[in-house]
Design a protein around this motif. Sequence first.
Motif, PDB file in Angstrom:
ATOM      1  N   ARG A  99       0.844  -1.191   0.000  1.00 61.27           N
ATOM      2  CA  ARG A  99       0.000   0.000   0.000  1.00 61.27           C
ATOM      3  C   ARG A  99       0.877   1.238   0.000  1.00 61.27           C
ATOM      4  NH1 ARG A  99      -3.066   0.888   4.585  1.00 61.27           N
ATOM      5  NH2 ARG A  99      -4.227   2.356   3.333  1.00 61.27           N
ATOM      6  N   MET A 100       0.357   2.283  -0.613  1.00 54.39           N
ATOM      7  CA  MET A 100       1.080   3.548  -0.622  1.00 54.39           C
ATOM      8  C   MET A 100       0.950   4.247   0.731  1.00 54.39           C
ATOM      9  SD  MET A 100       0.374   5.524  -4.179  1.00 54.39           S
ATOM     10  CE  MET A 100      -0.708   4.497  -5.158  1.00 54.39           C
ATOM     11  N   LEU A 101       2.005   4.938   1.103  1.00 52.50           N
ATOM     12  CA  LEU A 101       1.926   5.816   2.261  1.00 52.50           C
ATOM     13  C   LEU A 101       0.946   6.943   1.933  1.00 52.50           C
ATOM     14  CD1 LEU A 101       5.751   6.097   3.059  1.00 52.50           C
ATOM     15  CD2 LEU A 101       4.040   4.736   4.296  1.00 52.50           C
ATOM     16  N   ASP A 102       0.391   7.539   2.965  1.00 51.99           N
ATOM     17  CA  ASP A 102      -0.598   8.600   2.761  1.00 51.99           C
ATOM     18  C   ASP A 102      -0.083   9.730   1.868  1.00 51.99           C
ATOM     19  OD1 ASP A 102      -2.444   7.246   4.306  1.00 51.99           O
ATOM     20  OD2 ASP A 102      -2.091   8.445   6.109  1.00 51.99           O
ATOM     21  N   LYS A 103       1.172  10.120   2.076  1.00 54.22           N
ATOM     22  CA  LYS A 103       1.705  11.231   1.277  1.00 54.22           C
ATOM     23  C   LYS A 103       1.736  10.890  -0.216  1.00 54.22           C
ATOM     24  CE  LYS A 103       6.584  10.158   1.973  1.00 54.22           C
ATOM     25  NZ  LYS A 103       7.862  10.681   2.452  1.00 54.22           N
ATOM     26  N   HIS A 104       2.038   9.643  -0.536  1.00 54.14           N
ATOM     27  CA  HIS A 104       2.067   9.232  -1.940  1.00 54.14           C
ATOM     28  C   HIS A 104       0.647   9.103  -2.503  1.00 54.14           C
ATOM     29  CE1 HIS A 104       6.213   7.584  -0.777  1.00 54.14           C
ATOM     30  NE2 HIS A 104       6.389   8.687  -1.465  1.00 54.14           N
ATOM     31  N   GLN A 105      -0.251   8.569  -1.692  1.00 59.29           N
ATOM     32  CA  GLN A 105      -1.648   8.471  -2.119  1.00 59.29           C
ATOM     33  C   GLN A 105      -2.236   9.865  -2.342  1.00 59.29           C
ATOM     34  OE1 GLN A 105      -3.402   5.451  -2.756  1.00 59.29           O
ATOM     35  NE2 GLN A 105      -4.746   6.946  -3.734  1.00 59.29           N
ATOM     36  N   ASP A 106      -1.859  10.827  -1.499  1.00 57.22           N
ATOM     37  CA  ASP A 106      -2.342  12.208  -1.654  1.00 57.22           C
ATOM     38  C   ASP A 106      -1.904  12.804  -2.991  1.00 57.22           C
ATOM     39  OD1 ASP A 106      -3.533  12.035   0.837  1.00 57.22           O
ATOM     40  OD2 ASP A 106      -1.976  13.215   1.864  1.00 57.22           O
ATOM     41  N   HIS A 107      -0.657  12.538  -3.388  1.00 60.25           N
ATOM     42  CA  HIS A 107      -0.176  13.031  -4.692  1.00 60.25           C
ATOM     43  C   HIS A 107      -1.021  12.442  -5.821  1.00 60.25           C
ATOM     44  CE1 HIS A 107       3.237  15.096  -3.047  1.00 60.25           C
ATOM     45  NE2 HIS A 107       3.878  13.996  -2.695  1.00 60.25           N
ATOM     46  N   LEU A 108      -1.268  11.153  -5.742  1.00 62.95           N
ATOM     47  CA  LEU A 108      -2.066  10.482  -6.767  1.00 62.95           C
ATOM     48  C   LEU A 108      -3.485  11.045  -6.794  1.00 62.95           C
ATOM     49  CD1 LEU A 108      -2.341   8.239  -8.912  1.00 62.95           C
ATOM     50  CD2 LEU A 108      -2.869   6.655  -7.037  1.00 62.95           C
ATOM     51  N   ASP A 109      -4.104  11.171  -5.633  1.00 65.01           N
ATOM     52  CA  ASP A 109      -5.477  11.686  -5.559  1.00 65.01           C
ATOM     53  C   ASP A 109      -5.572  13.109  -6.101  1.00 65.01           C
ATOM     54  OD1 ASP A 109      -6.255   9.278  -4.446  1.00 65.01           O
ATOM     55  OD2 ASP A 109      -6.260  10.037  -2.377  1.00 65.01           O
ATOM     56  N   ARG A 110      -4.575  13.919  -5.771  1.00 65.53           N
ATOM     57  CA  ARG A 110      -4.583  15.316  -6.233  1.00 65.53           C
ATOM     58  C   ARG A 110      -4.506  15.385  -7.760  1.00 65.53           C
ATOM     59  NH1 ARG A 110      -0.568  18.663  -7.269  1.00 65.53           N
ATOM     60  NH2 ARG A 110       0.999  17.371  -6.265  1.00 65.53           N
ATOM     61  N   LEU A 111      -3.659  14.545  -8.350  1.00 70.05           N
ATOM     62  CA  LEU A 111      -3.502  14.596  -9.807  1.00 70.05           C
ATOM     63  C   LEU A 111      -4.662  13.937 -10.554  1.00 70.05           C
ATOM     64  CD1 LEU A 111       0.339  14.134 -10.203  1.00 70.05           C
ATOM     65  CD2 LEU A 111      -1.022  16.109 -10.852  1.00 70.05           C
ATOM     66  N   LYS A 112      -5.383  13.055  -9.895  1.00 69.11           N
ATOM     67  CA  LYS A 112      -6.546  12.425 -10.535  1.00 69.11           C
ATOM     68  C   LYS A 112      -7.598  13.467 -10.922  1.00 69.11           C
ATOM     69  CE  LYS A 112      -6.545   7.774  -8.573  1.00 69.11           C
ATOM     70  NZ  LYS A 112      -7.192   6.861  -7.618  1.00 69.11           N
ATOM     71  N   ASN A 113      -7.631  14.564 -10.185  1.00 63.30           N
ATOM     72  CA  ASN A 113      -8.639  15.603 -10.404  1.00 63.30           C
ATOM     73  C   ASN A 113      -8.201  16.656 -11.413  1.00 63.30           C
ATOM     74  OD1 ASN A 113     -10.410  14.442  -8.492  1.00 63.30           O
ATOM     75  ND2 ASN A 113      -9.249  15.394  -6.844  1.00 63.30           N
ATOM     76  N   LYS A 114      -7.065  16.470 -12.028  1.00 63.55           N
ATOM     77  CA  LYS A 114      -6.547  17.456 -12.991  1.00 63.55           C
ATOM     78  C   LYS A 114      -6.606  16.870 -14.393  1.00 63.55           C
ATOM     79  CE  LYS A 114      -4.354  19.907  -9.555  1.00 63.55           C
ATOM     80  NZ  LYS A 114      -3.579  21.016  -9.257  1.00 63.55           N
ATOM     81  N   SER A 115      -6.550  17.757 -15.351  1.00 62.72           N
ATOM     82  CA  SER A 115      -6.517  17.312 -16.750  1.00 62.72           C
ATOM     83  C   SER A 115      -5.850  18.377 -17.597  1.00 62.72           C
ATOM     84  CB  SER A 115      -7.932  17.022 -17.256  1.00 62.72           C
ATOM     85  OG  SER A 115      -8.725  18.189 -17.174  1.00 62.72           O
ATOM     86  N   GLY A 116      -5.557  17.992 -18.823  1.00 61.59           N
ATOM     87  CA  GLY A 116      -4.983  18.926 -19.786  1.00 61.59           C
ATOM     88  C   GLY A 116      -3.632  19.464 -19.378  1.00 61.59           C
ATOM     89  N   ALA A 117      -3.392  20.700 -19.754  1.00 56.95           N
ATOM     90  CA  ALA A 117      -2.098  21.343 -19.478  1.00 56.95           C
ATOM     91  C   ALA A 117      -1.838  21.453 -17.978  1.00 56.95           C
ATOM     92  CB  ALA A 117      -2.045  22.717 -20.130  1.00 56.95           C
ATOM     93  N   GLU A 118      -2.898  21.632 -17.203  1.00 58.03           N
ATOM     94  CA  GLU A 118      -2.737  21.711 -15.751  1.00 58.03           C
ATOM     95  C   GLU A 118      -2.191  20.381 -15.213  1.00 58.03           C
ATOM     96  OE1 GLU A 118      -5.221  23.062 -11.787  1.00 58.03           O
ATOM     97  OE2 GLU A 118      -6.332  22.084 -13.416  1.00 58.03           O
ATOM     98  N   PHE A 119      -2.722  19.267 -15.710  1.00 55.17           N
ATOM     99  CA  PHE A 119      -2.205  17.956 -15.309  1.00 55.17           C
ATOM    100  C   PHE A 119      -0.741  17.836 -15.706  1.00 55.17           C
ATOM    101  CE2 PHE A 119      -0.855  13.680 -16.197  1.00 55.17           C
ATOM    102  CZ  PHE A 119      -1.194  13.018 -15.026  1.00 55.17           C
TER     103      PHE A 119
END
Length: 142
Positions: A99-119
């Motif tokens: 399992r990912m540590l919380d800090k790594h999961q947070d990075h993944l979760d944050r980027l899941k909500n982005k798209s396009g040039a912002e991603f």
Amino acid sequence: MKKNLLLICSSLIILCSINSFAQVNDLARSQAELGKDGSFINEAASAGLMEVELGKLAQLKGSSQQVKDFGRMMERDHSDANRKLQAISSKMGLTPSTRMLDKHQDHLDRLKNKSGAEFDDDYMDLMVKDHDEDVEKFQKAQ
């Protein structure tokens, strides 16, 4: 004679106690060293899992072909690195967390909500920052 026997027995008990104490100290030191290694391995495993998942995400959400290609490379390279880490860990008698540590999961979760040039921008910024931190951690662990 009884005094000599008592003295010999007492000496043996003391020597055995010292030997046992030394073995316990060696075991404690080994466990402490493995604990330190185990902590590093879990951190590295978590970061590797994050890199693989972010690489997959980059292939889906990246707006530029360069980001998509970079994501594919990260997925491939970190999948390979994760397998090697697993093999090394097994030889050490350790099992890295899956399992990912919380800090790594947070990075993944944050980027899941982005798209396009912002991603693209946030993903590449994270990759630079994360890899700089990883290099520092690996050098320190070495």
